[in-house]
Design a protein around this motif. Structure first.
Motif, short mmCIF file in Angstrom:
data_model
loop_
_atom_site.label_atom_id
_atom_site.label_comp_id
_atom_site.label_asym_id
_atom_site.label_seq_id
_atom_site.Cartn_x
_atom_site.Cartn_y
_atom_site.Cartn_z
N TYR A 297 -5.87 8.85 -3.08
CA TYR A 297 -4.64 9.62 -3.31
C TYR A 297 -4.98 11.02 -3.81
O TYR A 297 -4.47 12.01 -3.30
N CYS B 78 5.15 -4.14 -7.85
CA CYS B 78 5.85 -2.87 -7.94
C CYS B 78 6.30 -2.63 -9.38
O CYS B 78 6.52 -3.56 -10.13
N THR C 23 3.63 4.27 -2.34
CA THR C 23 4.48 3.36 -1.59
C THR C 23 3.56 2.37 -0.89
O THR C 23 2.73 2.75 -0.08
N MET C 24 3.71 1.11 -1.27
CA MET C 24 2.81 0.06 -0.77
C MET C 24 3.63 -1.06 -0.12
O MET C 24 4.76 -1.31 -0.54
N PRO C 25 3.06 -1.74 0.88
CA PRO C 25 3.75 -2.90 1.46
C PRO C 25 3.92 -3.99 0.40
O PRO C 25 2.98 -4.32 -0.31
N LEU D 280 2.98 -7.01 -4.35
CA LEU D 280 2.30 -6.25 -3.31
C LEU D 280 1.48 -7.16 -2.41
O LEU D 280 0.93 -8.16 -2.85
N GLN E 29 6.07 1.72 -5.52
CA GLN E 29 7.33 1.37 -4.89
C GLN E 29 7.08 0.56 -3.62
O GLN E 29 6.07 0.76 -2.95
N PRO E 30 8.01 -0.33 -3.29
CA PRO E 30 7.82 -1.12 -2.06
C PRO E 30 8.05 -0.28 -0.82
O PRO E 30 8.93 0.58 -0.79
N GLN E 31 7.25 -0.53 0.19
CA GLN E 31 7.39 0.14 1.46
C GLN E 31 8.45 -0.59 2.27
O GLN E 31 8.50 -1.82 2.24
N PRO E 32 9.29 0.15 2.98
CA PRO E 32 10.28 -0.57 3.80
C PRO E 32 9.56 -1.46 4.82
O PRO E 32 8.62 -1.04 5.46
N THR E 33 10.01 -2.70 4.90
CA THR E 33 9.36 -3.65 5.81
C THR E 33 9.98 -3.58 7.19
O THR E 33 10.99 -2.92 7.39
#
Length: 180
Positions: free
Chosen positions: A101, A124, A80-82, A89, A146-150
């Protein structure tokens, strides 16, 4: 200068391997640290006697890499990345990201052994990367970025929770005024 390795040497070879190296490298590094011996009839005879032990070590490494390959391939990596709203990303997934990881999971994998298509992943989605293990063993691992919640998403959630709290407070006030 022709040498026989006494021990595994990173970027050079394994115990018992016969290599040709620069004279200074052998004299100043390999010999003083005990990593190698000069290629002489005596040292060749010594390593011929240890051949079974060396082969047993190599066989153990092959078995270890096979079990590691099975473990790596059985687990899908989910990072999970910003990311921006378009899925791009803010940073990138690199081999160092994957080393970190796996270090958290207790695996020790060298960064140079991880092969990411295009060297980095900048958006992503689902990808496959390779981990080079001992000799020709190669593990292909599935990666999902996956996108990190902003903070915007968090702000929307806060607004929703404030609205629901306000509605609950209004309902309680309405009930208490009806009871009076």
């Amino acid at each position: 200068m022709k040498i026989i390795l006494n021990d595994d040497v990173k970027h050079l070879g394994e115990m018992g391997d016969v290599k040709t190296v620069a004279n200074g490298y052998a004299r100043n590094y390999l010999f003083p640290h005990g990593f190698a011996v000069p290629y002489t009839p005596e040292s060749v005879a010594y390593f011929e006697g240890k051949k079974a032990e060396i082969e047993a070590r190599k066989e153990q490494k092959r078995a270890d890499s096979k079990s590691l390959k099975e473990k790596l391939e059985s687990q899908d990596v989910v990072l999970t990345m910003p990311a921006g709203t378009n899925g791009k990303l803010y940073g990138a997934v690199t081999s160092q990201t994957l080393v970190d990881y796996y270090a958290k999971l207790g695996y020790e994998i060298e960064r140079k052994r991880i092969e990411i298509p295009g060297l980095t992943i900048k958006s992503c989605g689902s990808y496959t990367f390779k981990v080079h293990l001992y000799e020709a063993a190669l593990a292909e691992v599935k990666l999902s970025v996956q996108p990190q919640p902003t903070n915007d998403d968090a702000g929307k959630k806060d607004e929703k929770s404030k609205k629901s709290k306000a509605e609950k407070t209004e309902n309680k006030e309405a009930e208490s005024s009806e009871n009076n």
